[in-house]
Structure formats: C-alpha cells, structure tokens
Design an enzyme around this catalytic site. Structure first.
Site, PDB file in Angstrom:
ATOM      1  N   SER A  17      -3.832  16.224  10.275  1.00 24.14           N
ATOM      2  CA  SER A  17      -2.759  15.274  10.611  1.00 24.14           C
ATOM      3  C   SER A  17      -2.657  15.058  12.115  1.00 24.14           C
ATOM      4  CB  SER A  17      -1.399  15.801  10.134  1.00 24.14           C
ATOM      5  OG  SER A  17      -1.347  15.846   8.743  1.00 24.14           O
ATOM      6  N   ASP A  61      12.243  14.733   3.300  1.00 20.32           N
ATOM      7  CA  ASP A  61      11.671  13.454   2.866  1.00 20.32           C
ATOM      8  C   ASP A  61      12.532  12.354   3.462  1.00 20.32           C
ATOM      9  OD1 ASP A  61      11.076  11.062   1.310  1.00 20.32           O
ATOM     10  OD2 ASP A  61       9.903  12.428   0.047  1.00 20.32           O
ATOM     11  N   ALA A  92       1.953   3.571   2.193  1.00 21.14           N
ATOM     12  CA  ALA A  92       1.961   2.362   1.358  1.00 21.14           C
ATOM     13  C   ALA A  92       1.290   2.726   0.046  1.00 21.14           C
ATOM     14  CB  ALA A  92       1.206   1.224   2.037  1.00 21.14           C
ATOM     15  N   TYR A 154      -6.293  -3.206   5.356  1.00 29.57           N
ATOM     16  CA  TYR A 154      -5.180  -2.512   6.005  1.00 29.57           C
ATOM     17  C   TYR A 154      -3.869  -3.163   5.549  1.00 29.57           C
ATOM     18  CZ  TYR A 154      -2.907   0.338   9.582  1.00 29.57           C
ATOM     19  OH  TYR A 154      -2.123   1.261  10.224  1.00 29.57           O
ATOM     20  N   LYS A 161       3.121  -1.985  10.747  1.00 24.87           N
ATOM     21  CA  LYS A 161       2.900  -1.538  12.139  1.00 24.87           C
ATOM     22  C   LYS A 161       3.418  -2.571  13.136  1.00 24.87           C
ATOM     23  CE  LYS A 161       1.052   2.521  11.382  1.00 24.87           C
ATOM     24  NZ  LYS A 161       1.975   3.666  11.391  1.00 24.87           N
ATOM     25  N   ARG A 191      -9.990  10.499  10.791  1.00 26.34           N
ATOM     26  CA  ARG A 191     -10.109  10.790   9.356  1.00 26.34           C
ATOM     27  C   ARG A 191      -9.044  11.777   8.882  1.00 26.34           C
ATOM     28  NH1 ARG A 191     -15.628  10.755   6.245  1.00 26.34           N
ATOM     29  NH2 ARG A 191     -16.155   9.552   8.092  1.00 26.34           N
ATOM     30  N   LEU A 193      -5.557  12.425   5.900  1.00 24.36           N
ATOM     31  CA  LEU A 193      -5.184  12.169   4.509  1.00 24.36           C
ATOM     32  C   LEU A 193      -4.777  10.706   4.326  1.00 24.36           C
ATOM     33  CD1 LEU A 193      -4.969  14.169   2.158  1.00 24.36           C
ATOM     34  CD2 LEU A 193      -2.506  14.295   2.601  1.00 24.36           C
TER      35      LEU A 193
HETATM   36  P1  NAD Z   1      -1.308  12.106   7.472  1.00 25.11           P
HETATM   37  O1  NAD Z   1      -1.508  11.797   6.034  1.00 25.11           O
HETATM   38  O2  NAD Z   1      -1.781  13.423   7.947  1.00 25.11           O
HETATM   39  O3  NAD Z   1       0.201  11.905   7.907  1.00 25.11           O
HETATM   40  C1  NAD Z   1       1.071  11.002   7.266  1.00 25.11           C
HETATM   41  C2  NAD Z   1       2.362  11.776   7.091  1.00 25.11           C
HETATM   42  O4  NAD Z   1       3.388  10.942   6.560  1.00 25.11           O
HETATM   43  C3  NAD Z   1       2.210  12.947   6.115  1.00 25.11           C
HETATM   44  O5  NAD Z   1       2.562  14.154   6.766  1.00 25.11           O
HETATM   45  C4  NAD Z   1       3.187  12.638   5.005  1.00 25.11           C
HETATM   46  O6  NAD Z   1       3.782  13.808   4.455  1.00 25.11           O
HETATM   47  C5  NAD Z   1       4.189  11.793   5.769  1.00 25.11           C
HETATM   48  N1  NAD Z   1       5.059  11.039   4.869  1.00 25.11           N
HETATM   49  C6  NAD Z   1       4.717  10.042   4.005  1.00 25.11           C
HETATM   50  N2  NAD Z   1       5.791   9.671   3.278  1.00 25.11           N
HETATM   51  C7  NAD Z   1       6.844  10.436   3.716  1.00 25.11           C
HETATM   52  C8  NAD Z   1       8.201  10.551   3.359  1.00 25.11           C
HETATM   53  N3  NAD Z   1       8.739   9.789   2.386  1.00 25.11           N
HETATM   54  N4  NAD Z   1       8.964  11.459   4.006  1.00 25.11           N
HETATM   55  C9  NAD Z   1       8.461  12.242   4.970  1.00 25.11           C
HETATM   56  N5  NAD Z   1       7.171  12.188   5.361  1.00 25.11           N
HETATM   57  C10 NAD Z   1       6.377  11.303   4.728  1.00 25.11           C
HETATM   58  O7  NAD Z   1      -2.065  10.916   8.250  1.00 25.11           O
HETATM   59  P2  NAD Z   1      -2.083  10.520   9.802  1.00 25.11           P
HETATM   60  O8  NAD Z   1      -3.272   9.649   9.953  1.00 25.11           O
HETATM   61  O9  NAD Z   1      -1.921  11.720  10.644  1.00 25.11           O
HETATM   62  O10 NAD Z   1      -0.810   9.556   9.913  1.00 25.11           O
HETATM   63  C11 NAD Z   1       0.211   9.772  10.871  1.00 25.11           C
HETATM   64  C12 NAD Z   1       0.596   8.453  11.536  1.00 25.11           C
HETATM   65  O11 NAD Z   1      -0.478   7.991  12.341  1.00 25.11           O
HETATM   66  C13 NAD Z   1       0.892   7.310  10.547  1.00 25.11           C
HETATM   67  O12 NAD Z   1       1.963   6.539  11.055  1.00 25.11           O
HETATM   68  C14 NAD Z   1      -0.394   6.510  10.598  1.00 25.11           C
HETATM   69  O13 NAD Z   1      -0.201   5.164  10.220  1.00 25.11           O
HETATM   70  C15 NAD Z   1      -0.704   6.624  12.073  1.00 25.11           C
HETATM   71  N6  NAD Z   1      -2.072   6.263  12.475  1.00 25.11           N
HETATM   72  C16 NAD Z   1      -3.140   6.830  11.871  1.00 25.11           C
HETATM   73  C17 NAD Z   1      -4.425   6.480  12.258  1.00 25.11           C
HETATM   74  C18 NAD Z   1      -5.632   7.094  11.588  1.00 25.11           C
HETATM   75  O14 NAD Z   1      -6.718   6.532  11.702  1.00 25.11           O
HETATM   76  N7  NAD Z   1      -5.501   8.218  10.907  1.00 25.11           N
HETATM   77  C19 NAD Z   1      -4.617   5.567  13.294  1.00 25.11           C
HETATM   78  C20 NAD Z   1      -3.497   5.007  13.916  1.00 25.11           C
HETATM   79  C21 NAD Z   1      -2.222   5.362  13.491  1.00 25.11           C
END
Ligand code: NAD
Length: 254
Positions: A17, A61, A92, A154, A161, A191, A193
């Site tokens: 994460s 949550d 989503a 996306y 976003k 990469r 979840l």
């Molecule tokens: P991740 O799956 O590790 O993190 C997403 C988190 O959102 C998880 O910890 C999940 O438990 C939490 N979440 C979802 N629904 C929830 C709810 N109802 N209540 C509380 N928590 C909730 O994936 P990530 O990539 O680390 O995503 C973190 C942020 O970074 C997101 O906003 C994502 O859009 C953004 N982001 C990711 C990337 C990428 O390529 N991975 C790039 C740019 C931005």
C-alpha cells in the site's frame, strides 16, 4: 524533520500500500503515528504497524460515520491534537473498471465518489479541530493523472480523482485561515491491491517505463518521501496543490 509531530494514516491494506510507504517514511522522519484499516485486513496491518516504534492501529470504514467519529475520539484521547492526516483511500466496484465509462451505473458512481472523495471532506472536517489545537496541520491525499487525461478502463476513478483534486483546492481555501494545509500527490502507477483491480494496469506500467523522462516506475517509498516534505515545515507555504511523483510522465505529449 517530523520530530514531535503526530499523524493519522488512512489506507494501509498490506505492505504494498502507498499508505504504508508513506507511514514508514513519516515514522523514519520522527512522527508518531496512528493507522486505521478496514476490518478484513486487520491482522496484516497490525503486524506491519508493530514494526514501527510507538505506533498503533484500529479499524475504521469511512462509509460508517460512527467508526469515523470513534477514530477521531481515539486519536484525541491518545494524542491530544493532530499535525498530519494522510488520506490514501479509493474504491470503485470492479465492473466499473472493466468496460466502457459510458456504462457506469449510478450505484458504482455513488460508491466511487463516496469512498474516494467524500471521505476526504469528512476526515478533514474531523481533523481540523484537532489540528487547530496544535496551531495548524497538514493533510495529504493520493491522486492520479487519470483525473485530467483519459486512461482506458480507469473510468469512473478518473472522474473521482478530478473531484478529489477540486476538493483539495476547496478544503485548502476553507482551512488555510486555520493554518491547515491540504495537498495531493499524483503518483505514477504502483502495483498495489487497488491497482490490480484496474484492467490493463500492466500496460500502464510498461508505458511509463518506456516513455517517462526517468524511464522507470514509481515506488511507494518515493511517494513517502514526497509526503514527508509536504507535511513538514519545509512545505509550510504550500497548499491546494497537486504534486507529481511519477518519473515525470505527466509532462510528456507522446
Ligand atoms: P491499496 O489497495 O493498498 O489502498 C487502498 C486503500 O483504500 C486500502 O487500504 C483499503 O482498505 C482502503 N479503503 C477502500 N475502501 C475503504 C473504506 N470504505 N473505508 C476505509 N478504507 C477503505 O492501493 P493503493 O494503490 O495504495 O491506493 C491508495 C491511494 O493511492 C488511492 O487513492 C489510489 O487511487 C491512489 N493511487 C494509486 C496509484 C497506484 O498506481 N497504485 C497511483 C496513483 C494514486
């Protein structure tokens, strides 16, 4: 850089994460941290958090107002006030990230906006009084270039976003007079979840590796370092911005 600061981090699901990359960087810089998690990942998150000095974790949550209230009550009890809030949450429904954007259902739209955007407004509102007790604070959220340009599949997350980045500007305006700064980091593909649920994600990674100025992908630890800067006093005059941490990909036309 963050000695004496206290932070609350939302969004760790596992060691990949982005929120974990940020949490580790903030802790290395001296911040004392609390983490929240969704129930189903509690064991994993508690195990990770136990590796940081003086940190603790509890479930929250963001769809459940009572859990959000409890989270901030707990932080007030443990910390007294708050300097840092990290919002690294998005969701989503899978079917909305597979087909055409034009087929997005009302339910999927609502869910994506509620979890990925409204939660920032809600958490900022709850954090503000605790930050005021400390003379101000800094809020950081995570966004992606899909807010501004079309990345096939996306879909609704791009629209979410765009709304999130606008939310950052409105919150910055409201909370600035209280010395609370609000910024977003726009990260390149990592990469995680959440990323795995985006169809065609490996193609996005490959494209960045081939065309971004730095010819490589982004690591969560690099986002953590940018977050450390944003929440530190070095960025005391920076608010309402989107800062890119994406190997420079966003400047390219082709
Ligand atoms: P991740 O799956 O590790 O993190 C997403 C988190 O959102 C998880 O910890 C999940 O438990 C939490 N979440 C979802 N629904 C929830 C709810 N109802 N209540 C509380 N928590 C909730 O994936 P990530 O990539 O680390 O995503 C973190 C942020 O970074 C997101 O906003 C994502 O859009 C953004 N982001 C990711 C990337 C990428 O390529 N991975 C790039 C740019 C931005």
């Amino acid at each position: 850089m963050l000695q004496g600061k206290q932070g609350l981090v939302f969004g760790v699901a596992n060691r990949r994460s982005i929120a974990w990359g940020i949490g580790q960087a903030l802790a290395n810089a001296g911040a004392r941290l609390a983490f929240t998690y969704q129930d189903r990942v509690g064991d994993t998150v508690n195990e990770l958090v136990s590796t940081l000095p003086d940190a603790f974790a509890f479930p929250c949550d963001v769809l459940d107002d009572a859990q959000v209230d409890e989270a901030f009550e707990r932080v007030e009890r443990e910390f007294g006030g708050l300097d840092i809030l990290v919002h690294s949450i998005a969701f989503a429904p899978r079917e909305a990230l597979e087909g055409l954007f034009v087929d997005t259902s009302r339910d999927a739209f609502r869910t994506a906006m509620d979890i990925s955007v409204y939660s920032l407004i809600h958490l900022a509102r709850k954090a503000a009084p605790l930050m005021e007790k400390r003379g101000g604070g800094s809020i950081v959220t995570m966004t992606y270039l899909g807010s501004d340009r079309v990345f096939p599949k996306y879909n609704v997350m791009g629209v979410a976003k765009a709304a999130l980045e606008s939310t950052v500007r409105y919150l910055a305006s409201d909370l600035g007079p209280h010395n609370i700064r609000v910024n977003a980091i726009s990260a390149g593909p990592i990469r995680t979840l959440a990323a795995r649920s985006i169809h065609g994600f490996p193609k996005m990674e490959e494209h960045v590796r081939e065309t971004a100025p730095l010819r490589r992908n982004t690591e969560a630890a690099e986002v953590g370092d940018v977050a450390t800067f944003l929440v530190s006093d070095l960025a005391r005059n920076v608010t309402g911005t989107v800062l890119f941490c994406d190997s420079g990909y966003h400047v390219m036309g082709m």
